[in-house]
Design a protein around this motif. Structure first.
Motif, short mmCIF file in Angstrom:
data_model
loop_
_atom_site.label_atom_id
_atom_site.label_comp_id
_atom_site.label_asym_id
_atom_site.label_seq_id
_atom_site.Cartn_x
_atom_site.Cartn_y
_atom_site.Cartn_z
N CYS A 48 0.82 -1.22 0.00
CA CYS A 48 0.00 0.00 0.00
C CYS A 48 0.86 1.27 0.00
CB CYS A 48 -1.00 -0.01 1.15
SG CYS A 48 -0.29 0.20 2.77
N GLY A 49 2.16 1.11 0.07
CA GLY A 49 3.06 2.25 -0.05
C GLY A 49 3.32 3.00 1.25
N ASP A 50 2.92 2.43 2.39
CA ASP A 50 3.19 3.09 3.67
C ASP A 50 4.67 3.06 4.03
OD1 ASP A 50 0.51 3.67 4.00
OD2 ASP A 50 0.12 1.94 5.30
N VAL A 51 5.35 1.98 3.65
CA VAL A 51 6.78 1.84 3.89
C VAL A 51 7.50 1.52 2.58
CG1 VAL A 51 6.49 1.10 6.29
CG2 VAL A 51 6.68 -0.61 4.50
N VAL A 52 8.79 1.79 2.54
CA VAL A 52 9.61 1.51 1.36
C VAL A 52 10.93 0.89 1.80
CG1 VAL A 52 8.61 3.30 -0.12
CG2 VAL A 52 10.54 3.86 1.35
N ILE A 53 11.55 0.20 0.88
CA ILE A 53 12.88 -0.37 1.11
C ILE A 53 13.90 0.64 0.62
CG2 ILE A 53 14.46 -2.25 0.54
CD1 ILE A 53 11.95 -4.01 0.12
N VAL A 54 14.85 0.97 1.50
CA VAL A 54 15.83 2.00 1.18
C VAL A 54 17.23 1.42 1.31
CG1 VAL A 54 16.72 4.26 1.85
CG2 VAL A 54 14.28 3.79 2.04
N TYR A 55 18.04 1.65 0.27
CA TYR A 55 19.45 1.26 0.30
C TYR A 55 20.28 2.51 0.53
CZ TYR A 55 24.12 0.03 -1.21
OH TYR A 55 25.47 -0.16 -1.26
N SER A 56 21.20 2.44 1.51
CA SER A 56 22.11 3.54 1.78
C SER A 56 23.49 3.15 1.29
CB SER A 56 22.16 3.83 3.28
OG SER A 56 23.22 4.73 3.55
N GLU A 57 23.95 3.82 0.26
CA GLU A 57 25.29 3.56 -0.25
C GLU A 57 26.34 3.99 0.77
OE1 GLU A 57 27.96 4.55 -4.20
OE2 GLU A 57 25.80 4.88 -4.26
N LEU A 58 26.07 5.07 1.47
CA LEU A 58 26.99 5.59 2.47
C LEU A 58 27.25 4.55 3.57
CD1 LEU A 58 28.61 7.96 3.72
CD2 LEU A 58 26.48 8.64 4.85
N HIS A 59 26.18 3.90 4.04
CA HIS A 59 26.30 2.93 5.11
C HIS A 59 26.32 1.49 4.61
CE1 HIS A 59 24.49 6.50 7.11
NE2 HIS A 59 25.49 6.24 7.95
N ASP A 60 26.19 1.32 3.31
CA ASP A 60 26.12 0.00 2.69
C ASP A 60 25.11 -0.88 3.44
OD1 ASP A 60 26.69 -1.98 0.81
OD2 ASP A 60 28.31 -2.83 2.02
N SER A 61 23.89 -0.33 3.56
CA SER A 61 22.86 -1.04 4.32
C SER A 61 21.50 -0.88 3.66
CB SER A 61 22.80 -0.50 5.76
OG SER A 61 22.37 0.85 5.74
N VAL A 62 20.61 -1.77 4.03
CA VAL A 62 19.24 -1.75 3.54
C VAL A 62 18.33 -1.67 4.75
CG1 VAL A 62 17.48 -3.04 2.27
CG2 VAL A 62 19.85 -3.14 1.53
N ASN A 63 17.27 -0.86 4.62
CA ASN A 63 16.33 -0.72 5.72
C ASN A 63 14.93 -0.55 5.16
OD1 ASN A 63 15.41 -0.57 8.32
ND2 ASN A 63 16.51 1.31 8.84
N ILE A 64 13.95 -0.75 5.99
CA ILE A 64 12.55 -0.51 5.64
C ILE A 64 12.11 0.68 6.49
CG2 ILE A 64 10.21 -1.45 5.65
CD1 ILE A 64 11.50 -4.24 5.34
N LEU A 65 11.66 1.73 5.81
CA LEU A 65 11.32 2.97 6.49
C LEU A 65 9.94 3.46 6.06
CD1 LEU A 65 14.69 4.87 5.95
CD2 LEU A 65 13.91 3.80 8.07
#
Length: 75
Positions: A48-65
């Motif tokens: 439904c688009g409430d959260v998205v998967i985000v990749y941080s190149e700076l931290h070389d990490s993936v998170n759901i925000l």
């Protein structure tokens, strides 16, 4: 960078969500929920688009925000 969840392999997506759920230690109140129920809830939030998967190149990490948080603080 936002990663469209539909572009991820199902196994990869499920593993990512499981790690997110374990890491976040989300409070479900008095409810006792299984891992699969928690994963389903996150998938519904992605759909439904409430959260998205985000990749941080700076931290070389993936998170759901929350999408609103990402839109407020674009990287």
């Amino acid at each position: 960078m936002i990663i469209p969840y539909r572009q991820l392999d199902n196994d990869t997506l499920n593993t990512l969500i499981e790690h997110f759920v374990l890491r976040e230690g989300t409070d479900y109140g008095g409810l006792d929920m299984s891992m699969s129920e928690k994963v389903c809830q996150v998938i519904k939030q992605l759909e439904c688009g409430d959260v998205v998967i985000v990749y941080s190149e700076l931290h070389d990490s993936v998170n759901i925000l929350p999408k609103s948080e990402v839109l407020k603080n674009p990287q």
